[in-house]
Design an enzyme around this catalytic site. Structure first.
Site, PDB file in Angstrom:
ATOM      1  N   ARG A  89       0.818  -1.227   0.000  1.00  0.00           N
ATOM      2  CA  ARG A  89       0.000   0.000   0.000  1.00  0.00           C
ATOM      3  C   ARG A  89       0.839   1.259   0.000  1.00  0.00           C
ATOM      4  NH1 ARG A  89      -4.182  -0.059   4.751  1.00  0.00           N
ATOM      5  NH2 ARG A  89      -2.706  -1.414   5.819  1.00  0.00           N
ATOM      6  N   ASN A 102      -2.776  -7.110  -7.763  1.00  0.00           N
ATOM      7  CA  ASN A 102      -2.244  -8.283  -7.079  1.00  0.00           C
ATOM      8  C   ASN A 102      -2.956  -9.587  -7.446  1.00  0.00           C
ATOM      9  OD1 ASN A 102      -0.388  -6.612  -5.991  1.00  0.00           O
ATOM     10  ND2 ASN A 102      -1.146  -6.674  -3.890  1.00  0.00           N
ATOM     11  N   THR A 126       0.290 -11.789   0.404  1.00  0.00           N
ATOM     12  CA  THR A 126      -0.062 -10.621  -0.412  1.00  0.00           C
ATOM     13  C   THR A 126      -1.469 -10.097  -0.080  1.00  0.00           C
ATOM     14  OG1 THR A 126       1.264 -11.597  -2.175  1.00  0.00           O
ATOM     15  CG2 THR A 126      -0.212  -9.797  -2.802  1.00  0.00           C
ATOM     16  N   ASN A 127      -1.619  -8.791  -0.052  1.00  0.00           N
ATOM     17  CA  ASN A 127      -2.913  -8.134   0.183  1.00  0.00           C
ATOM     18  C   ASN A 127      -3.706  -7.901  -1.104  1.00  0.00           C
ATOM     19  OD1 ASN A 127      -3.280  -7.703   2.950  1.00  0.00           O
ATOM     20  ND2 ASN A 127      -1.763  -6.052   2.953  1.00  0.00           N
ATOM     21  N   HIS A 182      -8.420  -9.448   7.085  1.00  0.00           N
ATOM     22  CA  HIS A 182      -7.284  -8.562   7.357  1.00  0.00           C
ATOM     23  C   HIS A 182      -7.655  -7.189   6.801  1.00  0.00           C
ATOM     24  CE1 HIS A 182      -3.248  -7.397   8.209  1.00  0.00           C
ATOM     25  NE2 HIS A 182      -2.879  -7.284   6.945  1.00  0.00           N
TER      26      HIS A 182
HETATM   27  O1  TXD Z   1      -0.545  -9.323   7.073  1.00  0.00           O
HETATM   28  C1  TXD Z   1      -0.293  -9.408   5.909  1.00  0.00           C
HETATM   29  N1  TXD Z   1      -0.801 -10.394   5.184  1.00  0.00           N
HETATM   30  C2  TXD Z   1       0.589  -8.439   5.243  1.00  0.00           C
HETATM   31  C3  TXD Z   1       0.527  -8.307   3.811  1.00  0.00           C
HETATM   32  C4  TXD Z   1       1.559  -7.720   5.974  1.00  0.00           C
HETATM   33  C5  TXD Z   1       2.477  -6.951   5.321  1.00  0.00           C
HETATM   34  C6  TXD Z   1       2.516  -6.829   3.875  1.00  0.00           C
HETATM   35  N2  TXD Z   1       1.395  -7.396   3.225  1.00  0.00           N
HETATM   36  C7  TXD Z   1       1.375  -7.429   1.758  1.00  0.00           C
HETATM   37  O2  TXD Z   1       2.453  -8.244   1.286  1.00  0.00           O
HETATM   38  C8  TXD Z   1       1.593  -6.108   1.058  1.00  0.00           C
HETATM   39  O3  TXD Z   1       0.416  -5.332   1.051  1.00  0.00           O
HETATM   40  C9  TXD Z   1       1.995  -6.588  -0.320  1.00  0.00           C
HETATM   41  O4  TXD Z   1       0.848  -6.940  -1.074  1.00  0.00           O
HETATM   42  C10 TXD Z   1       2.835  -7.842  -0.045  1.00  0.00           C
HETATM   43  C11 TXD Z   1       4.332  -7.611  -0.114  1.00  0.00           C
HETATM   44  O5  TXD Z   1       4.704  -6.525   0.673  1.00  0.00           O
HETATM   45  P1  TXD Z   1       6.197  -5.939   0.622  1.00  0.00           P
HETATM   46  O6  TXD Z   1       6.238  -4.817   1.572  1.00  0.00           O
HETATM   47  O7  TXD Z   1       7.168  -7.047   0.742  1.00  0.00           O
HETATM   48  O8  TXD Z   1       6.216  -5.352  -0.865  1.00  0.00           O
HETATM   49  P2  TXD Z   1       7.498  -5.126  -1.810  1.00  0.00           P
HETATM   50  O9  TXD Z   1       8.704  -4.797  -0.977  1.00  0.00           O
HETATM   51  O10 TXD Z   1       7.080  -4.185  -2.864  1.00  0.00           O
HETATM   52  O11 TXD Z   1       7.755  -6.556  -2.450  1.00  0.00           O
HETATM   53  C12 TXD Z   1       6.913  -7.134  -3.395  1.00  0.00           C
HETATM   54  C13 TXD Z   1       7.799  -7.897  -4.362  1.00  0.00           C
HETATM   55  C14 TXD Z   1       8.696  -6.995  -5.214  1.00  0.00           C
HETATM   56  O12 TXD Z   1      10.044  -7.361  -5.043  1.00  0.00           O
HETATM   57  C15 TXD Z   1       8.208  -7.273  -6.641  1.00  0.00           C
HETATM   58  O13 TXD Z   1       9.247  -7.211  -7.620  1.00  0.00           O
HETATM   59  C16 TXD Z   1       7.674  -8.679  -6.493  1.00  0.00           C
HETATM   60  O14 TXD Z   1       6.983  -8.660  -5.249  1.00  0.00           O
HETATM   61  N3  TXD Z   1       6.785  -9.078  -7.565  1.00  0.00           N
HETATM   62  C17 TXD Z   1       6.788 -10.323  -8.093  1.00  0.00           C
HETATM   63  N4  TXD Z   1       7.516 -11.407  -7.795  1.00  0.00           N
HETATM   64  C18 TXD Z   1       7.300 -12.516  -8.516  1.00  0.00           C
HETATM   65  N5  TXD Z   1       6.382 -12.592  -9.497  1.00  0.00           N
HETATM   66  C19 TXD Z   1       5.627 -11.532  -9.828  1.00  0.00           C
HETATM   67  N6  TXD Z   1       4.711 -11.620 -10.800  1.00  0.00           N
HETATM   68  C20 TXD Z   1       5.817 -10.325  -9.108  1.00  0.00           C
HETATM   69  N7  TXD Z   1       5.259  -9.096  -9.169  1.00  0.00           N
HETATM   70  C21 TXD Z   1       5.857  -8.342  -8.226  1.00  0.00           C
END
Ligand code: TXD
EC number: 1.1.1.37
Length: 321
Positions: A89, A102, A126-127, A182
């Protein structure tokens, strides 16, 4: 090509090597739980993170392998797959605003990962969490025991933190459980929260408890507002790591877990957080608490909003294919 595992070291794949994913990799390796495969679409990034974590091994005194990759073939034979891929977010965004981007990312990740690790147990992070867990469940066709979402452990840890801060007690002595989706409609169960067995209703007045509940509901947004560049990741990674640990070590911990309900709590065909026992088979059972009328109503309201977003997500996915 994949054979059930037994003689190998446990392997955990983390899809999405962002902030939650990379911090989780560190926790898993440094707790000596499993070898880790970090996968991301960004080239070089997971490889660099893996090398960095490998170089810390001598200092942290462990010997787990951490591999970074852009290729699902390197994830094969994983016992656990954690999906953290997707966008986090930005200030002012709700978790539901992430739905569109997502949904596609999570469905694709889940399909690719299950193809390489057909025996794995999946944990979605993932959210919007409950919706993404539902979509991943659908995409993989896994029995519900083997696919779950992490949110309740984090939301409960936040509630426990605020109770501990209010009372000036050790956080580990506070136990609480937050159910439901959540999001703003999560259901913190105040009457079950205790400090070493003493109900918090004996220690705090109603208005104070309500204030702590509100802060818990807003716990994610509070951090997004402060950081401005993304969301929380330390506590989310810790929360995910205890679910991984309970499964790999067959600890049977009773943790709030987003799971596909089949009539429990009067709900079906929806994913929402309820207490589950986590062991080597994944979700070993779903505990059905005797909730009060208002708690049941809150849980149903929460489930209703997840349902609406599942429908929205399915429309979005249908449009793109
Ligand atoms: O309680 C909970 N469930 C949560 C959820 C607590 C904290 C974060 N929450 C969610 O996790 C947040 O809202 C996001 O949807 C995810 C990941 O959070 P983060 O803070 O780690 O986000 P980042 O740092 O942006 O990392 C996401 C990574 C980034 O490196 C992208 O390049 C990668 O995801 N990404 C992918 N990887 C593989 N395949 C695909 N298609 C892809 N797209 C993006």
């Amino acid at each position: 090509s994949d054979s059930p595992i037994l003689c190998r070291l446990p392997r955990v794949t983390i899809v999405g090597a962002g902030r939650v994913g990379s911090t989780l990799a560190q926790r898993i390796a440094e707790k000596n739980l499993a070898d880790v495969v970090l996968l991301d679409i960004v080239e070089g990034m997971p490889q660099g993170l893996a090398l960095d974590l490998m170089e810390a091994r001598g200092i942290e005194l462990h010997n787990r392998q951490i591999v970074g990759t852009n290729n699902y073939a390197d994830t094969s034979g994983s016992q656990i797959v954690v999906i953290t891929a997707g966008l986090p977010r930005k200030p002012g965004m709700s978790r539901d605003d992430l739905l569109k981007t997502n949904a596609k990312i999570v469905v694709e990740a889940a399909k690719n990962a299950i193809a390489c690790s057909p025996h794995a147990i999946f944990i979605v992070v993932t959210n919007p969490l409950d919706v993404m867990t539902y979509l991943a469940w659908q995409a993989t066709g896994l029995p519900r025991e083997r696919i779950m979402g992490m949110a309740g452990v984090l939301d409960s840890a936040r509630f426990e933190t605020f109770i501990a801060l209010e009372l000036g007690v050790l956080p580990a002595d506070v136990k609480a459980m937050v159910l439901g989706s959540h999001g703003d409609l999560m259901v913190p169960l105040s009457r079950y929260a205790t400090v070493n067995g003493i109900p918090i209703t004996e220690l705090l007045d109603v208005a104070t408890i309500e204030r702590l509940v509100q802060r818990t509901r807003n716990g994610g947004a509070e951090i997004v507002e402060l950081m401005q560049t993304g969301g929380a990741f330390f506590a989310p990674a810790s929360a995910t790591s205890v679910m991984v640990e309970s499964i790999l070590l067959n600890q049977s911990r009773l943790l709030p877990t987003a799971t596909y309900l089949q009539g429990e709590y009067g709900l079906e065909d929806v994913v929402i957080g309820v207490p589950c026992r986590l062991g080597c088979g994944g979700i070993e059972n779903v505990l059905e608490l005797n909730l009060s009328d208002s708690e049941t109503e809150a849980l149903h309201t929460s489930a209703q909003s997840v349902r609406q977003n599942i429908m929205k997500a399915q429309e979005i996915l249908a449009m793109k294919s």
